[in-house]
Write an enzyme that holds these catalytic residues in place. Sequence first.
Site, PDB file in Angstrom:
ATOM      1  CB  SER A   1       4.781  10.159  11.241  1.00 16.22           C
ATOM      2  OG  SER A   1       3.969  10.251  10.084  1.00 16.22           O
TER       3      SER A   1
ATOM      4  CD  GLN B   1       0.381   8.361   7.004  1.00 15.01           C
ATOM      5  OE1 GLN B   1      -0.218   9.262   7.582  1.00 15.01           O
ATOM      6  NE2 GLN B   1      -0.149   7.160   6.828  1.00 15.01           N
TER       7      GLN B   1
ATOM      8  CE  LYS C   1      -0.334   4.462  12.799  1.00  9.79           C
ATOM      9  NZ  LYS C   1       0.451   5.165  11.775  1.00  9.79           N
TER      10      LYS C   1
ATOM     11  CG  ASP D   1       0.325   0.103   9.433  1.00 16.17           C
ATOM     12  OD1 ASP D   1      -0.096   0.984  10.209  1.00 16.17           O
ATOM     13  OD2 ASP D   1       0.756   0.354   8.289  1.00 16.17           O
TER      14      ASP D   1
ATOM     15  CE  LYS E   1      -2.827   0.701   3.615  1.00 10.90           C
ATOM     16  NZ  LYS E   1      -2.566   2.019   4.236  1.00 10.90           N
ATOM     17  CB  SER E   2       3.845   2.278   1.967  1.00 14.59           C
ATOM     18  OG  SER E   2       3.298   2.184   3.249  1.00 14.59           O
TER      19      SER E   2
ATOM     20  NE  ARG F   1      -5.172   0.107  12.816  1.00 19.97           N
ATOM     21  CZ  ARG F   1      -4.491   0.268  11.698  1.00 19.97           C
ATOM     22  NH1 ARG F   1      -3.192   0.392  11.733  1.00 19.97           N
ATOM     23  NH2 ARG F   1      -5.115   0.289  10.548  1.00 19.97           N
TER      24      ARG F   1
ATOM     25  NE  ARG G   1      -5.566   8.316  10.681  1.00 17.80           N
ATOM     26  CZ  ARG G   1      -4.890   7.500   9.893  1.00 17.80           C
ATOM     27  NH1 ARG G   1      -5.484   6.960   8.839  1.00 17.80           N
ATOM     28  NH2 ARG G   1      -3.643   7.235  10.144  1.00 17.80           N
TER      29      ARG G   1
ATOM     30  N   GLY H   1      -5.096   7.978   5.314  1.00 21.88           N
ATOM     31  CA  GLY H   1      -4.194   8.983   5.863  1.00 21.88           C
ATOM     32  C   GLY H   1      -2.946   9.150   5.008  1.00 21.88           C
TER      33      GLY H   1
END
Length: 453
Positions: free
Chosen positions: A183, A185, A363, A336, A36-37, A367, A137, A109
């Site tokens: 992070s 992201q 998340k 994750d 996915k990333s 979570r 978020r 996200g």
Amino acid sequence: MSHSQNHSQGHSLAQSPLTARRSKVLKGRVRVPGDKSISHRSLILSAMTVGETKIAGLLEGEDVINTAKVMRALGAKVERLGEGAWSVHGVGVGGFAEPAGPLDFGNSGTGCRLVMGAVAGCPITALFDGDASLRKRPMKRVLDPLSRIGAHALEMAEGGRLPLKLQGARDPIPIEYASPVASAQLKSAVLLAGLAAPGETIVIEKEATRDHTEKMLTHFGAQVTVEPVGEHGRRVTLKGRPELLPAPLQVPADPSSAAFPLAAALIVPGSEIVLEGVMTNPLRTGLFVTLREMGAEIETLSTKTDGGEEVADLRVKASTLRGVEVPAARAPSMIDEYPILAVLASFAEGTTRMRGLSELRVKESDRLAATAQMLRVNGVDVEIEGDDLIVHGKGRAPGGGVVATHMDHRLAMSALVMGLASEQPVGVDDAAFIVTSFPGFVELMRGLGAELS
Ligand code: S3P
């Protein structure tokens, strides 16, 4: 109506409950979908090159499809050529066009935060939005460095949340940014904004996070240097205003998705499966390290490099697991995977303490709380102490609960894996969000012998 439309107004119109039952042995060879990333990054970065990039093995989950639509809305030409095969004609660094309508990132996200970075370096304004989960978020963590680069939030919901209107910088300024949270992201958002700035953009992270953005920038011809900082940290330096040149990309299988059939094979007695072509980038494989410490039989059959990433075929056999301590420093490399690790910890003998999980609270759901609740409703002894999750494993799980998945794909898959080996079935209130990251999950698991209905 598509799934993301269903959920974009903040409530689900069509929940789809699902139940997992104690299964006979799991057997077979499978390849889980693309990472996915890397899939998000392949669309976003190729849209910032000049020319055409062909992508193979793209994850066609909803999160990534939303990123593809967003790239089109920003002026790139994005076409699907066949299964997992996509073509992107980029517009060049700083070349995104102002979108006609809001950018809808659905549940993602990653898509949202990375594109905020990419837009921050362009002289355009865009409205960022997503589903009820994404609207909860935190986005302020990204806005802080982006505003230093010269971008501004013109409007946003309370607490720096979506929907958020971002005005990109006319003259982006290169910054040196010491990231306050581990992070990828956030790091990636700063680097993508920095592409359009002259000079060097620097991100310093105390804990190294997944480095797919750095690797892919290099793949497309940018100058990126990475130096170690302290015991676990890194300093990433990007030379601004490169001309990014297209280059073909192969997306490897997602280790975070492979985690689910792998976990199922460990706890369903007598199982033996092979997972093909799983990415084994060391910044993503904390779960495999932890499971080996717990006594899991995970054998690496063959390794190769695929699209600049290490991949391996893994053979997994049902194993007797024991509880372990999982250090906080390992969290970024398995961030994750805690819901599924918590399930495995229930089937282990002894206590597993997972340390330093504050990031789990922000998340797709909280979570930390939701994972504890998932175990609790299935009769497992679990505690949260500060930012630590503690599971008292008894070598078995009673099951019998229905798990609230809170629009979170990974909770849904973790709960279903639990039900394949627990004494009573485990239900989930809504399996619909699984398609965000793992389309075909139910069919793949059934193909191995899993009882899901
Ligand atoms: C991701 C980074 C992680 C992870 C997410 C994907 C990425 O988030 O949880 O699923 O692709 O960069 P954070 O960067 O917020 O830790």
